[in-house]
Design an enzyme around this catalytic site. Structure first.
Site, PDB file in Angstrom:
ATOM      1  CG  ASN A 124       2.429   7.725  -8.686  1.00  0.00           C
ATOM      2  OD1 ASN A 124       1.793   7.030  -7.892  1.00  0.00           O
ATOM      3  ND2 ASN A 124       2.209   9.013  -8.815  1.00  0.00           N
ATOM      4  CB  THR A 152       2.228   0.141  -7.959  1.00  0.00           C
ATOM      5  OG1 THR A 152       2.426   1.535  -8.049  1.00  0.00           O
ATOM      6  CG2 THR A 152       3.143  -0.409  -6.912  1.00  0.00           C
TER       7      THR A 152
HETATM    8  O1  DON Z   1       4.111   4.871  -3.575  1.00  0.00           O
HETATM    9  C1  DON Z   1       2.902   5.010  -3.607  1.00  0.00           C
HETATM   10  O2  DON Z   1       2.205   5.083  -2.621  1.00  0.00           O
HETATM   11  C2  DON Z   1       2.211   5.083  -4.963  1.00  0.00           C
HETATM   12  N1  DON Z   1       3.118   5.620  -5.933  1.00  0.00           N
HETATM   13  C3  DON Z   1       1.705   3.726  -5.344  1.00  0.00           C
HETATM   14  C4  DON Z   1       0.860   3.776  -6.579  1.00  0.00           C
HETATM   15  C5  DON Z   1       0.035   2.563  -6.781  1.00  0.00           C
HETATM   16  O3  DON Z   1       0.073   1.619  -6.069  1.00  0.00           O
HETATM   17  C6  DON Z   1      -0.901   2.580  -7.913  1.00  0.00           C
HETATM   18  N2  DON Z   1      -1.560   1.285  -7.991  1.00  0.00           N
HETATM   19  N3  DON Z   1      -2.455   0.792  -8.311  1.00  0.00           N
END
Ligand code: DON
Length: 555
Positions: free
Chosen positions: A385, A365
């Site tokens: 994601n 992310t």
């Molecule tokens: O919105 C969310 O909570 C997740 N899709 C975030 C994913 C994420 O941060 C992956 N990172 N390292």
């Protein structure tokens, strides 16, 4: 294997306000990629404000960090205007109209995890392009034709990838190889790319140009929309032209709260700020500085446990479910939770609810922050994601589609890829936004103002909590982004910690209190912070040493 958290973060601060104004004296940008940072600076140097810079950075990240965020994803852009007004632009993806509650279950009612992770069935309707158009139209000065220029240039001319890119492709190799469009773009003549590989994305440049020229209709209508829908449906997904046409970002009031003398502004649902505030409220009655470090850790963990528990029970898309937010965020409610906190014992999560959980994994992310010399500020956390989202590129568009559908509770009570157990409020429904952990946040104690956030899946909120507590205790940006981290998310019922976060003696002491402990092999998170210290009138920007980001000031 735990996925390494990769992300981008930009911090942009423009101090040296025009004479007489009370803004900062310089601009600063910190993001997870030097080219994205440069794109933000470019917008500022052309007379743009922080919102223009945010658009430039978001678009650049879509090109130079395609595994972390992009036009095929979404996120939350937290804004503060120079007049002090704050709002959150919710560009979270929505489930398509044809989504159904049980779309990821087999005929026995069991979740088939890969279905919500790999391929176009895992992709929700993107929000990022609509937000770029919205920010540009309502907040910026330069227009998309100017702010998207660096992103288009990076896509057309290419850039040399680093180690994080090579690792992300390796990690998602199987998913990416299933569809020829993505294989052709992200591999080096079919082979795994090494650092130094030049990534050129001509189709993505065309899509960006369409957005620059036609605004939101350049993505959600016309040739781009036709292609997206055709390709998604061909690959087994459920999008329609109507889904794209109907997508709109939502302006929401952020959560504003106080923790002692600190004003905290953070992401409202479906973002993760409620969990942050609930944990801070539980902690508000303790003077953490008076406790020895291990007791401090114990108390913070117990606060995390209770706040994440309520996440699972109550949180979802506020347009679909009634969230008792006032109650959850009240100090009285926190006092009630605190009655079960003991200094000498953990309260096992099994007393809240029981379940079995797989290994939670971090992924990908991105986050960025901006402030300009008028004091306009942006903290934005964006996502597709999993690394490279669903692994699916709609042929001809260059757009990597998200797999944000996995952030829904595919079956309430069953954990997702991060081990988070969503409840009924986060069940799938047509047009609904999935719950998120993303927590872009402003902190302001009157003398110092911080813009902070990070990627990291379910650990995002606990990372922002630790950074907030550090800031409240006087820490600067560098220590906020580099401090060693630990995490608890209610279930699985254990403390996870980065190498070096807890000493052997502390681990023993926490075990003696009844905590289960898991030492992680690798660090996680990619936090970036900008701090404007009004006392010294200095602006500092700090990028997490775990990532490949960069921070810069301007002029
Ligand atoms: O919105 C969310 O909570 C997740 N899709 C975030 C994913 C994420 O941060 C992956 N990172 N390292």
């Amino acid at each position: 294997m735990g996925l390494r958290s990769v992300g981008a973060w930009i911090v942009l601060i423009c101090l040296a306000a025009p004479s007489g104004a009370s803004g900062p004296p310089l601009c600063a940008v910190a993001s997870a990629h030097p080219l994205a940072t440069r794109a933000g600076i470019e917008a500022l140097a052309q007379g743009g404000n922080a919102f223009d810079a945010a658009v430039a950075v978001s678009a650049a990240l879509a090109v130079v960090q395609p595994w972390g965020s992009g036009l095929g994803g979404g996120g939350f852009w937290l804004l503060r205007r120079s007049d002090g007004r704050e709002m959150m632009v919710d560009g979270r993806e929505r489930a398509p109209r044809a989504a159904t509650r049980d779309m990821y279950l087999d005929r026995f009612g069991n979740v088939v995890p890969s279905r919500s992770i790999d391929g176009p069935l895992a992709a929700a309707i993107p929000g990022a392009p609509a937000v770029l158009a919205h920010l540009s139209e309502h907040y910026g000065r330069l227009g998309l034709r100017v702010t998207l220029r660096p992103a288009i240039r990076y896509a057309e001319q290419g850039f040399l990838v680093g180690g994080a890119y090579a690792r992300a492709v390796r990690m998602r190799e199987a998913a990416l190889r299933r569809w020829p469009a993505g294989t052709a773009i992200f591999f080096d003549h079919g082979r795994l790319p090494a650092p130094g590989f030049r990534l050129v994305q001509p189709d993505l440049a065309v899509t960006l140009r369409s957005l620059a020229r036609h605004g939101r209709d350049g993505f959600y209508g016309g040739a781009v929309a036709d292609r997206l829908v055709r390709e998604v449906r061909h690959g087994g997904g459920r999008w329609s032209l109507r889904d794209l046409d109907e997508y709109r970002p939502v302006e929401r009031k952020p959560i504003v709260s106080r923790h002692r003398n600190l004003a905290v502004t953070t992401a409202a649902p479906p973002g993760g700020g409620a969990v942050l505030i609930e944990a801070l409220n539980v902690l508000s009655a303790y003077d953490l500085s008076r406790h020895e470090p291990v007791t401090r850790t114990h108390l913070v963990v117990e606060a995390m446990r209770r706040a994440y528990h309520d996440r699972d029970r109550f949180l979802g898309d506020p347009d679909f479910v009634a969230i008792p937010l006032n109650r959850l965020l009240s100090l009285d409610y926190a006092a009630g939770l605190r009655t079960t906190v003991r200094l000498d014992r953990a309260l096992p999560s099994v007393h809240f609810a029981a379940n079995a959980y797989p290994e939670p994994e971090g992924a990908n992310t991105t986050h960025f922050s901006v402030i300009d010399r008028e004091g306009n500020s942006v903290a934005a956390t964006l996502s597709i994601n999993y690394p490279f989202g669903s692994g699916f590129v709609a042929a001809g568009t260059g757009v990597v589609l998200n797999d944000e559908m996995d952030d829904f509770a595919a079956r309430p009570g069953t954990p997702n890829v991060y081990g988070l157990v969503g409840g009924e409020p986060n069940a799938i429904a047509p047009g609904k936004r999935m719950l998120s952990s993303m927590t872009p946040t402003f902190l302001d104690d009157g003398e110092r103002f911080a813009i902070v956030g990070t990627p990291g899946g379910s650990r995002i909120t606990s990372m922002v909590l630790l950074a907030t507590l550090d800031f409240a205790a006087g820490a600067g940006g560098h220590s906020m982004v580099s401090r060693r981290r630990y995490h608890h998310q209610y279930l699985p019922d254990r403390i996870e910690f980065e190498p070096g976060a807890l000493s052997t003696a502390e681990v023993a002491s926490l075990r003696a209190r009844g905590h289960e402990i898991k030492a992680l092999e690798r660090p996680y998170g990619d936090m970036h912070a900008v701090i404007w210290d009004r006392r010294s009138n200095r602006v500092t920007a700090a990028s997490d040493p775990r990532g490949e980001g960069s921070a810069a000031n301007w002029p």
